[in-house]
Design a protein around this motif. Structure first.
Motif, PDB file in Angstrom:
ATOM      1  N   ILE A 137       3.617-109.088  -5.942  1.00  0.00           N
ATOM      2  CA  ILE A 137       4.275-110.038  -5.041  1.00  0.00           C
ATOM      3  C   ILE A 137       5.351-110.822  -5.785  1.00  0.00           C
ATOM      4  CG2 ILE A 137       3.889-112.208  -3.814  1.00  0.00           C
ATOM      5  CD1 ILE A 137       1.230-111.060  -2.864  1.00  0.00           C
ATOM      6  N   VAL A 140       8.464-108.681  -6.412  1.00  0.00           N
ATOM      7  CA  VAL A 140       9.217-108.502  -5.166  1.00  0.00           C
ATOM      8  C   VAL A 140      10.024-109.758  -4.842  1.00  0.00           C
ATOM      9  CG1 VAL A 140       8.905-108.312  -2.658  1.00  0.00           C
ATOM     10  CG2 VAL A 140       7.759-106.702  -4.185  1.00  0.00           C
ATOM     11  N   LEU A 141       9.412-110.925  -5.029  1.00  0.00           N
ATOM     12  CA  LEU A 141      10.091-112.188  -4.735  1.00  0.00           C
ATOM     13  C   LEU A 141      11.192-112.474  -5.757  1.00  0.00           C
ATOM     14  CD1 LEU A 141       7.129-114.442  -3.658  1.00  0.00           C
ATOM     15  CD2 LEU A 141       9.186-113.997  -2.321  1.00  0.00           C
ATOM     16  N   ASP A 144      14.296-110.466  -4.986  1.00  0.00           N
ATOM     17  CA  ASP A 144      14.860-110.470  -3.626  1.00  0.00           C
ATOM     18  C   ASP A 144      14.731-109.119  -2.939  1.00  0.00           C
ATOM     19  OD1 ASP A 144      15.496-113.157  -3.741  1.00  0.00           O
ATOM     20  OD2 ASP A 144      17.608-112.846  -4.223  1.00  0.00           O
ATOM     21  N   ILE A 145      13.555-108.522  -3.032  1.00  0.00           N
ATOM     22  CA  ILE A 145      13.323-107.260  -2.308  1.00  0.00           C
ATOM     23  C   ILE A 145      12.834-107.610  -0.911  1.00  0.00           C
ATOM     24  CG2 ILE A 145      12.100-105.048  -2.255  1.00  0.00           C
ATOM     25  CD1 ILE A 145      11.837-105.143  -5.227  1.00  0.00           C
ATOM     26  N   THR A 146      13.754-107.658   0.031  1.00  0.00           N
ATOM     27  CA  THR A 146      13.392-107.955   1.420  1.00  0.00           C
ATOM     28  C   THR A 146      12.897-106.668   2.093  1.00  0.00           C
ATOM     29  OG1 THR A 146      15.728-107.735   1.918  1.00  0.00           O
ATOM     30  CG2 THR A 146      14.899-109.951   1.626  1.00  0.00           C
ATOM     31  N   ALA A 147      12.618-106.767   3.373  1.00  0.00           N
ATOM     32  CA  ALA A 147      11.984-105.653   4.072  1.00  0.00           C
ATOM     33  C   ALA A 147      12.811-104.363   4.008  1.00  0.00           C
ATOM     34  CB  ALA A 147      11.733-106.030   5.530  1.00  0.00           C
ATOM     35  N   THR A 148      12.107-103.240   3.966  1.00  0.00           N
ATOM     36  CA  THR A 148      12.643-101.873   3.993  1.00  0.00           C
ATOM     37  C   THR A 148      13.805-101.638   3.016  1.00  0.00           C
ATOM     38  OG1 THR A 148      14.075-102.350   5.906  1.00  0.00           O
ATOM     39  CG2 THR A 148      11.882-101.483   6.378  1.00  0.00           C
ATOM     40  N   GLN A 172       6.821-103.530   0.966  1.00  0.00           N
ATOM     41  CA  GLN A 172       7.978-103.921   1.770  1.00  0.00           C
ATOM     42  C   GLN A 172       8.477-102.769   2.652  1.00  0.00           C
ATOM     43  OE1 GLN A 172       7.703-106.933   1.979  1.00  0.00           O
ATOM     44  NE2 GLN A 172       9.542-107.849   1.125  1.00  0.00           N
ATOM     45  N   TRP A 266      18.939-117.815 -10.533  1.00  0.00           N
ATOM     46  CA  TRP A 266      20.369-118.095 -10.469  1.00  0.00           C
ATOM     47  C   TRP A 266      20.629-119.320  -9.585  1.00  0.00           C
ATOM     48  CZ3 TRP A 266      24.019-116.855 -13.556  1.00  0.00           C
ATOM     49  CH2 TRP A 266      25.356-117.011 -13.176  1.00  0.00           C
ATOM     50  N   PRO A 268      23.146-121.390  -7.340  1.00  0.00           N
ATOM     51  CA  PRO A 268      24.402-121.047  -6.645  1.00  0.00           C
ATOM     52  C   PRO A 268      25.634-121.752  -7.223  1.00  0.00           C
ATOM     53  CG  PRO A 268      22.647-121.419  -5.055  1.00  0.00           C
ATOM     54  CD  PRO A 268      22.074-121.765  -6.399  1.00  0.00           C
ATOM     55  N   ILE A 290       6.428-116.841  -9.815  1.00  0.00           N
ATOM     56  CA  ILE A 290       5.510-117.557  -8.939  1.00  0.00           C
ATOM     57  C   ILE A 290       4.028-117.275  -9.210  1.00  0.00           C
ATOM     58  CG2 ILE A 290       5.586-115.791  -7.116  1.00  0.00           C
ATOM     59  CD1 ILE A 290       5.644-119.558  -6.541  1.00  0.00           C
ATOM     60  N   ALA A 291       3.711-116.151  -9.825  1.00  0.00           N
ATOM     61  CA  ALA A 291       2.288-115.820 -10.028  1.00  0.00           C
ATOM     62  C   ALA A 291       1.790-116.134 -11.432  1.00  0.00           C
ATOM     63  CB  ALA A 291       2.032-114.344  -9.706  1.00  0.00           C
TER      64      ALA A 291
ATOM     65  N   TYR B 133      -1.707-121.260  -1.106  1.00  0.00           N
ATOM     66  CA  TYR B 133      -0.806-120.572  -2.029  1.00  0.00           C
ATOM     67  C   TYR B 133      -0.442-119.195  -1.471  1.00  0.00           C
ATOM     68  CZ  TYR B 133       0.336-117.844  -6.283  1.00  0.00           C
ATOM     69  OH  TYR B 133       0.928-117.015  -7.211  1.00  0.00           O
ATOM     70  N   ILE B 137       3.273-117.749   0.183  1.00  0.00           N
ATOM     71  CA  ILE B 137       3.974-116.558  -0.304  1.00  0.00           C
ATOM     72  C   ILE B 137       4.164-115.551   0.823  1.00  0.00           C
ATOM     73  CG2 ILE B 137       3.653-114.518  -1.756  1.00  0.00           C
ATOM     74  CD1 ILE B 137       2.473-116.336  -3.874  1.00  0.00           C
ATOM     75  N   LEU B 141       7.695-114.135   2.398  1.00  0.00           N
ATOM     76  CA  LEU B 141       8.005-112.700   2.411  1.00  0.00           C
ATOM     77  C   LEU B 141       8.215-112.171   3.827  1.00  0.00           C
ATOM     78  CD1 LEU B 141       5.572-111.343  -0.301  1.00  0.00           C
ATOM     79  CD2 LEU B 141       8.043-111.044  -0.271  1.00  0.00           C
ATOM     80  N   ASP B 144      11.670-113.036   5.070  1.00  0.00           N
ATOM     81  CA  ASP B 144      12.841-112.714   4.238  1.00  0.00           C
ATOM     82  C   ASP B 144      13.534-113.972   3.712  1.00  0.00           C
ATOM     83  OD1 ASP B 144      12.435-109.983   4.463  1.00  0.00           O
ATOM     84  OD2 ASP B 144      13.919-109.686   6.040  1.00  0.00           O
ATOM     85  N   THR B 146      14.866-115.362   0.856  1.00  0.00           N
ATOM     86  CA  THR B 146      15.234-115.060  -0.523  1.00  0.00           C
ATOM     87  C   THR B 146      15.621-116.363  -1.227  1.00  0.00           C
ATOM     88  OG1 THR B 146      17.386-114.489   0.362  1.00  0.00           O
ATOM     89  CG2 THR B 146      15.891-112.672  -0.075  1.00  0.00           C
ATOM     90  N   ALA B 147      16.067-116.244  -2.474  1.00  0.00           N
ATOM     91  CA  ALA B 147      16.309-117.427  -3.298  1.00  0.00           C
ATOM     92  C   ALA B 147      17.318-118.398  -2.658  1.00  0.00           C
ATOM     93  CB  ALA B 147      16.789-117.008  -4.685  1.00  0.00           C
ATOM     94  N   THR B 148      17.090-119.672  -2.897  1.00  0.00           N
ATOM     95  CA  THR B 148      17.953-120.794  -2.492  1.00  0.00           C
ATOM     96  C   THR B 148      18.377-120.750  -1.020  1.00  0.00           C
ATOM     97  OG1 THR B 148      19.972-119.726  -3.365  1.00  0.00           O
ATOM     98  CG2 THR B 148      18.763-121.160  -4.852  1.00  0.00           C
ATOM     99  N   MET B 171       9.420-123.409  -3.340  1.00  0.00           N
ATOM    100  CA  MET B 171       9.152-122.230  -4.181  1.00  0.00           C
ATOM    101  C   MET B 171      10.418-121.399  -4.368  1.00  0.00           C
ATOM    102  SD  MET B 171       6.500-119.270  -3.024  1.00  0.00           S
ATOM    103  CE  MET B 171       7.372-117.738  -2.833  1.00  0.00           C
ATOM    104  N   GLN B 172      11.246-121.325  -3.321  1.00  0.00           N
ATOM    105  CA  GLN B 172      12.459-120.522  -3.392  1.00  0.00           C
ATOM    106  C   GLN B 172      13.692-121.368  -3.743  1.00  0.00           C
ATOM    107  OE1 GLN B 172      11.435-117.723  -4.001  1.00  0.00           O
ATOM    108  NE2 GLN B 172      12.124-116.392  -2.355  1.00  0.00           N
ATOM    109  N   PRO B 268      13.869-100.200  10.820  1.00  0.00           N
ATOM    110  CA  PRO B 268      15.327-100.055  10.955  1.00  0.00           C
ATOM    111  C   PRO B 268      15.745 -99.062  12.036  1.00  0.00           C
ATOM    112  CG  PRO B 268      14.703-100.118   8.645  1.00  0.00           C
ATOM    113  CD  PRO B 268      13.418-100.091   9.427  1.00  0.00           C
TER     114      PRO B 268
END
Lengths: 477, 477
Positions: A137, A140-141, A144-148, A172, A266, A268, A290-291, B133, B137, B141, B144, B146-148, B171-172, B268
């Motif tokens: 997990i 993946v976080l 930034d591995i989002t769905a599919t 995912q 990162w 922004p 996170i883990a 926790y 998470i 997920l 979707d 993602t960071a920031t 967390m993000q 998709p």
């Protein structure tokens, strides 16, 4: 191997994947140590697999019985009748319904991973279900591995279970693009053909991509997120790869931390900085994900944290759910690695004022010259900027006067030229003089592990056999 | 409240957030039941807070002592000297370094959440650290994030801890846009001003957005991901909101599952389907998320799973890490809710051939007419398609002949007109006749909880007091 990441744990067994470059001698040792019951071998590697079993049968440690050999013939040209049961037949003949054998306890082992060959004696790192779940997990976080997603494999699945991504891509709902062998051309072709959204790759893979001839390159169909780790990428490599449209995620971890353990998050606001500065920031190893409960940089004698000054070097240490259960059948090494309740990485780093950690060197790769510590990585970063250099590794060479001095091994780009004196001058213009190499050796290839890590112990041995450098005092500080 | 989501657990205490619409009587009951030690009250709500304490002091349950009252004055026009210690002063005067009081066990409680007032007797749902926790998470997920991210709050933080997103946004590394009150205009303005990337909102919030006058709307700066839940959104609402550039994530859960527990994972390939069909697929509740072990649709008597036929109705049940520890001080209700080892949701659903679950109704909202079950939600979905209708809720009305018949409460759009006969005809053209309402009542406002859930018990009571419908047999099936 991808399917077995699910089938083996679901059968209540422990997955133990081997490096495909191991020879029969190494394999027989690992088969014996692991106590493997079933040995899946791809048909291309069947000779080595059989030889390993013969060695194991001859050895004293085989009293537990030999593992059953099964082939994975796939559809390659090497597939043929091996006389063994084949994986695909096993799957085809099995009942379609079965009961999953769930772990009794979430700390039950799920995988046994032998550390890659940068040291001569591999250790068996035990992963448990809880840690593997959480690190999957977190990876993946962090990435930034989002769905599919569509994920291109260059990181071997036998290496820290492919940074947990056999599980993560499935989680995912993603598509896996698997390659038996790859070049920069193969990478570009597959990205375009399959619309790759994510890939992993050691810095050497990034280097392969940026040095690809123009004819082998293709325009990317969209941003391709690349998680890089295994070794800290030189800023110049980060700059060049991002110019091609790849988005780099810098991660860091050990086999003992299920692979990825920190991520260079990162900010922004940094987008507005000049490219050089961005690359410097991105080359840092960042924070624990996170883990992982905690990462710290500590004085390994006092166990005190180093100040957030970007200067004081300490050892990177971890604790939390995503630290291994221990080394298999090695209580002594397990205890030693966990002295003071923290996993000792053996990696040296500083902590920047913003809290980000940055690796300086492996403890054993540091060069001690005239009482000064020299980070081999810092010297390498400078040499990488020389336009003729494709790869480099800097190790300690014995020195009559200084004790040790930096010795650079360099692989030049195709058709490029440089002399030892040029490289040394280039470094002295950009580094304190005592940090510049005193020796430069040009090589056609540098020794790498299959996961793209430089095998510095090979180069260190080479530098040692070159003998002590004398008369190097003329290189005044 | 956002800051206290961190400060309270870090002080080793349990967070118990109250609905800001509670009155003093309800608050005094919850203060007594929870055994709260410290009571933070926003200065606008100080009168109600004080009244609740007075009631609590007068009641027999207050022998444990009254909680300490602290104000949160903020910078609003209501801030003034209350005679109490203010939160901001407390923070300013506190030492900047402190020791976090970590939970002793990961199953220690982190939060106590009283279920929102769709039933007359709220129950205190206990969340533990491990579950919070993991659900944080899983929510990040599923959605979707993602960071920031930049997250716009319309889901109250007192409701299932704002679907875990005080923790998830932190967390993000995200930015929180908090609103004391909102309209469609406020939502559009804030999205544009702050570059909102994510927001949550009950279907009523989506409905508010799509019915906003043109003058209140703004073009979105980019795709805005909206997690919707709390009640199943009618497909028509999903269609209209996505046309505006919002991307909908349909989630489903209960206070007892830390909020979000299932997600309608989008395939998709479905992008190529006609809009109507896409909306139908997106209105389903989907699968359990990554932290919930299992969701199933079961016959609540036999505990057998319903077939994957999209027809057979059963009760939605959950098990896994993200099911509550239990109801506080209510062993009986806890045991009852967990009969057979699964959390019983009280929601009725079917399982489609592709495994996705879809809600049909709350068990207590189903209308039983002439021995046939009628899903109030299905009737509502149809009425929603009538061009004059803004909101609707369908409940059972006693009926001399049929036992019960559907009674629709309808709120019309501003300036729109419709008659009871028109609505009934509209339904009979689109539904089996027995499912069409026999009664339609027009209302200026429908009763909602502060989290946007229809308070059907209010409407059911209203329909009951209208008395039995007679002579309805002329509406033949």
């Amino acid at each position: 191997m991808y399917e077995l990441h699910f089938a083996v744990p679901m059968a209540g067994a422990v997955l133990c994947t081997f490096n495909t470059r191991h020879d029969a001698a190494m394999l027989s040792v690992l088969l014996g140590h692991s106590g493997a019951k079933v040995f899946f071998v791809e048909s291309q590697l069947l000779d080595i697999g059989r030889a390993a079993l013969t060695r194991l049968a001859d050895s004293a440690t085989s009293d537990a019985g030999l593992p059953v050999l099964l082939t994975i013939s796939g559809d390659g040209p090497d597939s043929g009748d091996s006389g063994c049961v084949d994986y695909e037949d096993l799957v085809r003949d099995a009942p379609s319904r079965f009961d999953i054998r769930w772990p009794v306890d979430e700390l039950d082992p799920i995988a046994l991973n032998y550390t890659s060959g940068t040291t001569s004696r591999p250790k068996g790192v035990v992963y448990n279900h809880r840690g593997a779940y959480l690190n999957t997990i977190a990876t993946v976080l962090a990435y930034d591995i989002t769905a599919t997603p569509t994920y291109l494999w260059t990181v071997p699945m036998f290496h820290c279970n492919g940074w947990n991504l056999p599980w993560g891509v499935a989680m995912q709902g993603g598509t896996n693009i698997c390659l038996r062998h790859f070049t920069a051309k193969v990478i570009f072709d597959n990205i375009v053909r399959h619309g790759v959204t994510h890939m992993g790759g050691a810095p050497t893979v990034l280097n392969m991509i940026i040095n690809a001839p123009a004819a082998d390159r293709k325009a990317l169909p969209g941003p391709v997120r690349v998680m890089t780790g295994g070794a800290p990428p030189p800023p110049r490599v980060l700059l060049a790869i991002e110019e091609l449209g790849f988005v780099i995620y810098q991660i860091y971890g050990l086999t003992e931390t299920y692979g990825p353990a920190t991520v260079c998050t990162w900010i922004p606001d940094w987008d507005a900085l000049p490219a050089e500065e961005r690359a410097q920031l991105k080359a840092r190893q960042g924070f624990h994900h996170i883990a992982m409960q905690d990462v710290d940089v500590k004085n390994s004698s006092t166990m005190e944290s180093v100040p957030y000054d970007g200067q004081t070097v300490g050892e990177v240490m971890f604790r939390g759910n995503t630290v291994m259960s221990g080394y298999y059948k090695d209580v002594g090494a397990t205890k030693e690695s966990m002295t003071g309740g923290w996993l000792h990485s053996g990696d040296l780093a500083v902590r920047h004022p913003d809290g980000y950690i940055q690796l300086k060197d492996r403890a054993k790769d540091i060069i001690i010259s005239g009482g000064e510590n020299i980070s081999s990585m810092e010297v390498e970063s400078v040499i990488f900027n020389h336009p003729a250099v494709q790869e480099t590794a800097v190790v300690a060479r014995p020195d009559d006067h200084w004790g040790e001095t930096p010795c650079a091994f360099v692989k030049l780009k195709d058709g490029a030229n440089a002399t030892e004196a040029e490289i040394i001058r280039f470094c002295r213009e950009r580094l304190p003089h005592y940090m510049a190499p005193k020796t430069v050796v040009f090589e056609a290839e540098l020794p790498m592990t299959s996961t793209g890590k430089m095998q510095k112990f090979v180069l260190r041995e080479k530098a040692r056999t070159m003998g002590s450098l004398t008369n190097s005092t003329n290189c005044k500080l």
